[in-house]
Design a protein around this motif. Structure first.
Motif: not given
Length: 189
Positions: A89-104
């Motif tokens: 995580v380096s300032g991209n937590l929102n993008n990582l969360l969005r990608d994980a939820q999108k994948l599901t």
């Protein structure tokens, strides 16, 4: 030989032939049954390497490092693999969360329902979500965990069979329990 006596002999032979040839076991239909799959009680061992986290995994599973702290945990008896992906995580937590939820939620087309189960372990600073995907989706369980500052891990299980939830339900349930154990035991270094 007279004719009535010959008819009696033929009649007796015919009766004996019918009696002896018809004495077979009766054919009965097989009762309906259900496939019973039993898996051994899971025993867990701590997995450690030079990645910034440790976790407990099923001792019967086979782990393979895929590089960049990603792993494939294979269940040979169940023809399934649990894929773990690590991202810093380096300032991209929102993008990582969005990608994980999108994948599901890409599985919503085939899924009957998607249950979200939040996960919070304040002592170990592990926060995340476990998703249970019902129906004939490609994956039945997915999760993500993070410390919200440095680390982010996603995991999803895939079976090497055509998605038919009724058939793989015992194995999917078994591996879902392993995923929960992995989440609960995860510690950041």
């Amino acid at each position: 030989m007279n004719k009535p006596f010959a008819l009696k002999i033929v009649f007796v032979l015919l009766v004996f032939t019918v009696l002896f040839t018809s004495c077979k076991d009766d054919v009965l239909p097989k009762p309906s049954s259900q496939l019973r799959l039993e898996y051994p009680i899971a025993e867990y061992t701590k997995y450690q390497n030079n990645c910034p986290f440790t976790f407990d995994m099923n001792a019967d599973a086979v782990i393979k490092e895929d590089g960049n702290c990603g792993f494939s945990i294979t269940y040979p008896k169940m023809k399934a693999t649990l894929y773990l992906t690590y991202k810093p995580v380096s300032g991209n937590l929102n993008n990582l969360l969005r990608d994980a939820q999108k994948l599901t939620y890409e599985h919503v087309i085939k899924a009957d329902d998607i249950l979200e189960q939040p996960f919070i372990n304040s002592d170990k600073k592990v926060y995340g979500m476990l998703y249970q995907v019902g129906g004939n989706a490609a994956t039945n369980s997915q999760f993500y965990v993070t410390d919200s500052l440095k680390h982010f891990i996603t995991g999803s299980v895939y079976f090497y069979a055509k998605p038919n939830f009724d058939s793989i339900m015992p194995a999917a349930s078994y591996i879902k329990n392993d995923m929960q154990t992995l989440m609960e035991s995860l510690e950041w270094k």
